[in-house]
Design an enzyme around this catalytic site. Structure first.
Site, PDB file in Angstrom:
ATOM      1  N   ASP A  99       0.829  -1.209   0.000  1.00  0.00           N
ATOM      2  CA  ASP A  99       0.000   0.000   0.000  1.00  0.00           C
ATOM      3  C   ASP A  99       0.864   1.260   0.000  1.00  0.00           C
ATOM      4  OD1 ASP A  99      -2.320   1.444   0.242  1.00  0.00           O
ATOM      5  OD2 ASP A  99      -2.484   1.217   2.415  1.00  0.00           O
ATOM      6  N   LYS A 181      -8.053   9.517  10.990  1.00  0.00           N
ATOM      7  CA  LYS A 181      -8.244   9.665   9.532  1.00  0.00           C
ATOM      8  C   LYS A 181      -6.932   9.266   8.870  1.00  0.00           C
ATOM      9  CE  LYS A 181      -7.833  12.017   6.175  1.00  0.00           C
ATOM     10  NZ  LYS A 181      -6.981  11.402   5.112  1.00  0.00           N
ATOM     11  N   SER A 235       2.187  17.746   6.015  1.00  0.00           N
ATOM     12  CA  SER A 235       2.926  18.830   5.358  1.00  0.00           C
ATOM     13  C   SER A 235       2.576  20.202   5.949  1.00  0.00           C
ATOM     14  CB  SER A 235       2.619  18.825   3.869  1.00  0.00           C
ATOM     15  OG  SER A 235       1.261  19.152   3.673  1.00  0.00           O
ATOM     16  N   THR A 238      -0.901  21.878   4.695  1.00  0.00           N
ATOM     17  CA  THR A 238      -2.069  21.268   5.343  1.00  0.00           C
ATOM     18  C   THR A 238      -2.146  21.699   6.807  1.00  0.00           C
ATOM     19  OG1 THR A 238      -1.795  19.357   3.900  1.00  0.00           O
ATOM     20  CG2 THR A 238      -3.249  19.074   5.780  1.00  0.00           C
ATOM     21  N   GLU A 256       3.252  17.946  13.665  1.00  0.00           N
ATOM     22  CA  GLU A 256       4.576  17.376  13.341  1.00  0.00           C
ATOM     23  C   GLU A 256       4.717  17.440  11.827  1.00  0.00           C
ATOM     24  OE1 GLU A 256       4.899  13.441  15.014  1.00  0.00           O
ATOM     25  OE2 GLU A 256       5.051  14.223  17.036  1.00  0.00           O
ATOM     26  N   CYS A 289      10.535  12.239   7.079  1.00  0.00           N
ATOM     27  CA  CYS A 289      10.560  13.637   7.518  1.00  0.00           C
ATOM     28  C   CYS A 289      11.863  13.985   8.225  1.00  0.00           C
ATOM     29  CB  CYS A 289       9.382  13.915   8.435  1.00  0.00           C
ATOM     30  SG  CYS A 289       9.412  12.924   9.931  1.00  0.00           S
ATOM     31  N   GLU A 386      11.419  21.274   1.131  1.00  0.00           N
ATOM     32  CA  GLU A 386      11.418  19.822   1.337  1.00  0.00           C
ATOM     33  C   GLU A 386      11.024  19.126   0.028  1.00  0.00           C
ATOM     34  OE1 GLU A 386       8.145  18.067   3.579  1.00  0.00           O
ATOM     35  OE2 GLU A 386       9.609  16.932   4.741  1.00  0.00           O
TER      36      GLU A 386
HETATM   37  P1  NAD Z   1      -0.330  15.999   3.700  1.00  0.00           P
HETATM   38  O1  NAD Z   1      -0.266  17.196   4.562  1.00  0.00           O
HETATM   39  O2  NAD Z   1      -0.684  16.167   2.267  1.00  0.00           O
HETATM   40  O3  NAD Z   1      -1.377  14.951   4.276  1.00  0.00           O
HETATM   41  C1  NAD Z   1      -1.290  14.441   5.589  1.00  0.00           C
HETATM   42  C2  NAD Z   1      -2.671  14.039   6.053  1.00  0.00           C
HETATM   43  O4  NAD Z   1      -3.486  15.191   6.114  1.00  0.00           O
HETATM   44  C3  NAD Z   1      -3.391  13.054   5.117  1.00  0.00           C
HETATM   45  O5  NAD Z   1      -4.097  12.115   5.898  1.00  0.00           O
HETATM   46  C4  NAD Z   1      -4.369  13.950   4.376  1.00  0.00           C
HETATM   47  O6  NAD Z   1      -5.529  13.277   3.952  1.00  0.00           O
HETATM   48  C5  NAD Z   1      -4.713  14.958   5.466  1.00  0.00           C
HETATM   49  N1  NAD Z   1      -5.242  16.234   4.974  1.00  0.00           N
HETATM   50  C6  NAD Z   1      -4.969  16.856   3.797  1.00  0.00           C
HETATM   51  N2  NAD Z   1      -5.666  18.018   3.715  1.00  0.00           N
HETATM   52  C7  NAD Z   1      -6.373  18.139   4.865  1.00  0.00           C
HETATM   53  C8  NAD Z   1      -7.269  19.116   5.381  1.00  0.00           C
HETATM   54  N3  NAD Z   1      -7.592  20.205   4.688  1.00  0.00           N
HETATM   55  N4  NAD Z   1      -7.797  18.918   6.596  1.00  0.00           N
HETATM   56  C9  NAD Z   1      -7.486  17.820   7.327  1.00  0.00           C
HETATM   57  N5  NAD Z   1      -6.662  16.849   6.880  1.00  0.00           N
HETATM   58  C10 NAD Z   1      -6.108  17.004   5.663  1.00  0.00           C
HETATM   59  O7  NAD Z   1       1.073  15.268   3.873  1.00  0.00           O
HETATM   60  P2  NAD Z   1       1.573  13.969   3.119  1.00  0.00           P
HETATM   61  O8  NAD Z   1       1.970  14.348   1.738  1.00  0.00           O
HETATM   62  O9  NAD Z   1       0.601  12.857   3.331  1.00  0.00           O
HETATM   63  O10 NAD Z   1       2.859  13.609   3.980  1.00  0.00           O
HETATM   64  C11 NAD Z   1       4.108  14.114   3.715  1.00  0.00           C
HETATM   65  C12 NAD Z   1       4.449  15.211   4.688  1.00  0.00           C
HETATM   66  O11 NAD Z   1       4.392  14.738   6.018  1.00  0.00           O
HETATM   67  C13 NAD Z   1       5.862  15.715   4.499  1.00  0.00           C
HETATM   68  O12 NAD Z   1       5.896  17.113   4.576  1.00  0.00           O
HETATM   69  C14 NAD Z   1       6.603  15.108   5.684  1.00  0.00           C
HETATM   70  O13 NAD Z   1       7.752  15.788   6.067  1.00  0.00           O
HETATM   71  C15 NAD Z   1       5.558  15.132   6.722  1.00  0.00           C
HETATM   72  N6  NAD Z   1       5.866  14.188   7.804  1.00  0.00           N
HETATM   73  C16 NAD Z   1       6.249  14.687   9.027  1.00  0.00           C
HETATM   74  C17 NAD Z   1       6.576  13.823  10.057  1.00  0.00           C
HETATM   75  C18 NAD Z   1       6.980  14.344  11.418  1.00  0.00           C
HETATM   76  O14 NAD Z   1       6.881  13.593  12.370  1.00  0.00           O
HETATM   77  N7  NAD Z   1       7.417  15.566  11.543  1.00  0.00           N
HETATM   78  C19 NAD Z   1       6.518  12.447   9.852  1.00  0.00           C
HETATM   79  C20 NAD Z   1       6.149  11.976   8.603  1.00  0.00           C
HETATM   80  C21 NAD Z   1       5.817  12.857   7.587  1.00  0.00           C
END
Ligand code: NAD
Length: 491
Positions: A99, A181, A235, A238, A256, A289, A386
């Site tokens: 997945d 979620k 990210s 978001t 985070e 990350c 990033e």
């Molecule tokens: P993303 O922000 O696109 O999505 C993360 C989550 O947020 C997903 O479940 C998505 O469905 C949800 N989301 C998106 N829009 C939303 C909204 N408007 N309201 C509520 N939820 C919403 O991030 P991604 O692309 O899935 O993940 C990559 C990012 O995560 C990178 O920037 C990475 O550095 C970061 N990350 C940080 C850590 C940490 O611990 N600091 C760990 C892993 C990943």
């Protein structure tokens, strides 16, 4: 077996929500593809307003009874939850590998044991919460950690099982009820988590899963005034949206976020060790990350370091994450491949020089060569933003001062790595402005330690006591030591 279930390597996974102890299907679904070979894995329920509403209602209804249990009574539920995760270890490994593209070997040896520990460790640690009195001359302060209420947990696709349990463990152990979620690009191991919770006998409503996209299910969840906390990993864009939506109801968020962490190599570093660790930054195809993605290398040793690291990178095995020999797997989604390649093309067009890589990898459409760029300016896009792919940058420095200035010269502040003679490296690490930094090492994580970033890398800390500070309402019950008599002259 439900014929709607998704089948991966003989494992049946429900594509539906898990609300109030039951599976709930949606009238709308979205397609899910494997990053390994782009095959359609199945269709997953979209979280519509009615599902968000039902999940929050179920969690709110379960809260009085769950929160009334003391931590010692909650602990056996959580220990059983972890045991049920353990019983599903093979399934979780297969499913997250297909997945999310995570290495099967890493799932087996790292992620699944850690997911179990995320539950049991916090269940154990919660036992110590209510036993921290503060004695002063005037009073006895009984400091209570009361559960906050309904907690919304939102996780990204790069480590869905690890990050979901990292938040669920303390949130549930503290007595909250949760709505998770999962990420829409890798939602399936979170569905198996619901099976594990169900089999463990967690009361209905204590743990709910609403599948769906961020823009619909996620946005609706974090905007709901009935929730008490949002714990988000993802990210920066978001996070800004979520902080505003939750902020409208004054709901606290733990954020985070992304990183652009420095990997500093001082002139007295063990070069071979540093280079071997450097190659690790390509783990999970760079979708990590906390990876050190900006190499800052002392100019005196830069050439030798580059040659040594090139040797390690050339030996990396790139391929199918289900193959035990593979060390670097695929990128999650075609859109992400395009994004990664776009960063590299723009950097090269702007004058950057490729030390290695720079192209999609012949193994398949979603694989990319481990890449290193140099000849860069600090303000370049590739240095400041990033990438979240197997793309690193390398700059040189002539003094510690310069290394520290470069290290601190982005808007991110998640982590860092510093290689050098121990005292020298610690002195430099002290001055790097991030939430954590590894000296002559990488990736050592302990659940008792704080984790989180500064600047654009996030708000708040999770881990150990910090998780409980966030997931609890801290209350001070003040009992005077001497008889108290009201007086206007009292200070
Ligand atoms: P993303 O922000 O696109 O999505 C993360 C989550 O947020 C997903 O479940 C998505 O469905 C949800 N989301 C998106 N829009 C939303 C909204 N408007 N309201 C509520 N939820 C919403 O991030 P991604 O692309 O899935 O993940 C990559 C990012 O995560 C990178 O920037 C990475 O550095 C970061 N990350 C940080 C850590 C940490 O611990 N600091 C760990 C892993 C990943």
């Amino acid at each position: 077996m439900d014929n709607r279930n998704i089948d991966i390597a003989g494992v049946a996974i429900s594509p539906d929500h898990y609300i109030d102890g039951r599976r709930v299907a949606s009238a709308e679904t979205f397609e899910l593809f494997s990053p390994i070979d782009q095959r359609l894995l199945g269709r997953v329920s979209e979280g519509l307003d009615e599902h968000v509403d039902a999940a929050i209602r179920a969690a709110a209804q379960a809260f009085p009874a769950w929160s009334a249990l003391d931590a010692a009574t909650r602990k056996p539920y959580l220990d059983r939850f972890a045991a049920e995760i353990g019983k599903r270890a093979d399934a979780l490994c297969q499913v997250e590998s297909n997945d999310a593209g995570v290495l099967l070997s890493r799932m087996r040896h790292g992620v699944v044991p850690r997911a179990m520990l995320n539950i049991t460790w916090f269940a154990e640690h919660a036992l110590t919460l209510q036993q921290r009195p503060i004695e002063t001359e005037q009073a006895h302060h009984r400091v209570r950690h009361d559960p906050a209420g309904v907690v919304v947990i939102i996780t990204p696709w790069n480590a869905p099982l690890m990050l979901s349990t990292w938040k669920l463990g303390p949130a549930l152990a503290a007595g909250n009820c949760c709505v998770l979620k999962p990420p829409e690009w890798a939602p399936l191991t979170c569905s198996l988590l619901a099976d594990a919770a169900h089999a463990a006998g967690l009361p209905p409503g204590v743990f709910n899963v609403v599948q769906g996209t961020g823009a619909r299910a996620g946005a609706k969840l974090v905007s709901d005034p009935r929730i008490a906390r949002v714990s988000f990993t993802g990210s920066v864009p978001t996070a800004k949206w979520i902080a505003q939506a939750a902020g409208a109801n004054l709901v606290p968020c733990s954020l985070e976020l992304g990183g652009k962490s420095p990997f500093i190599v001082l002139d007295d570093a063990d070069l071979d060790n540093a280079a071997a660790t450097g190659a690790l930054m390509y783990r999970n195809a760079g979708q990590v990350c906390l990876a050190g993605t900006r190499f800052l290398v002392h100019e005196r040793i830069a050439e030798r370091f580059i040659d040594t690291m090139r040797g390690y990178v050339e030996r990396l095995n790139i391929g199918d994450p289900r193959d035990e020999a593979t060390e670097v797997g695929p990128i999650i989604h075609p859109r992400q491949v395009e994004r990664v390649n776009g960063f590299v093309e723009r950097a090269v067009a702007g004058g950057a020089r490729l030390l290695w890589g720079g192209q999609p990898h012949p193994f398949g459409a979603q694989y990319y060569q481990p890449t290193m760029l140099t000849n860069l300016q600090q303000h370049d896009e590739i240095v400041q933003n990033e990438v979240f792919g197997p793309v690193l940058t390398l700059q040189t420095f002539a003094s510690d001062e310069e290394a520290i200035a470069l290290a601190n010269g982005t808007d991110y502040g998640l982590g860092g790595v510093c290689y050098g003679a121990q005292d020298h490296a610690v002195a430099v690490a002290d001055r790097v402005r991030t939430g954590f930094i590894w000296v002559n090492s990488f990736g050592i994580r302990d659940l008792a330690a704080p984790f989180g970033g500064i600047k654009r890398s996030g708000i708040g800390r999770e881990g150990g006591d910090w998780s409980f500070e966030f997931f609890c309402d801290v209350k001070d019950i003040v009992v005077p030591k001497k008889p108290f008599r009201a007086s206007f002259s009292q200070r």
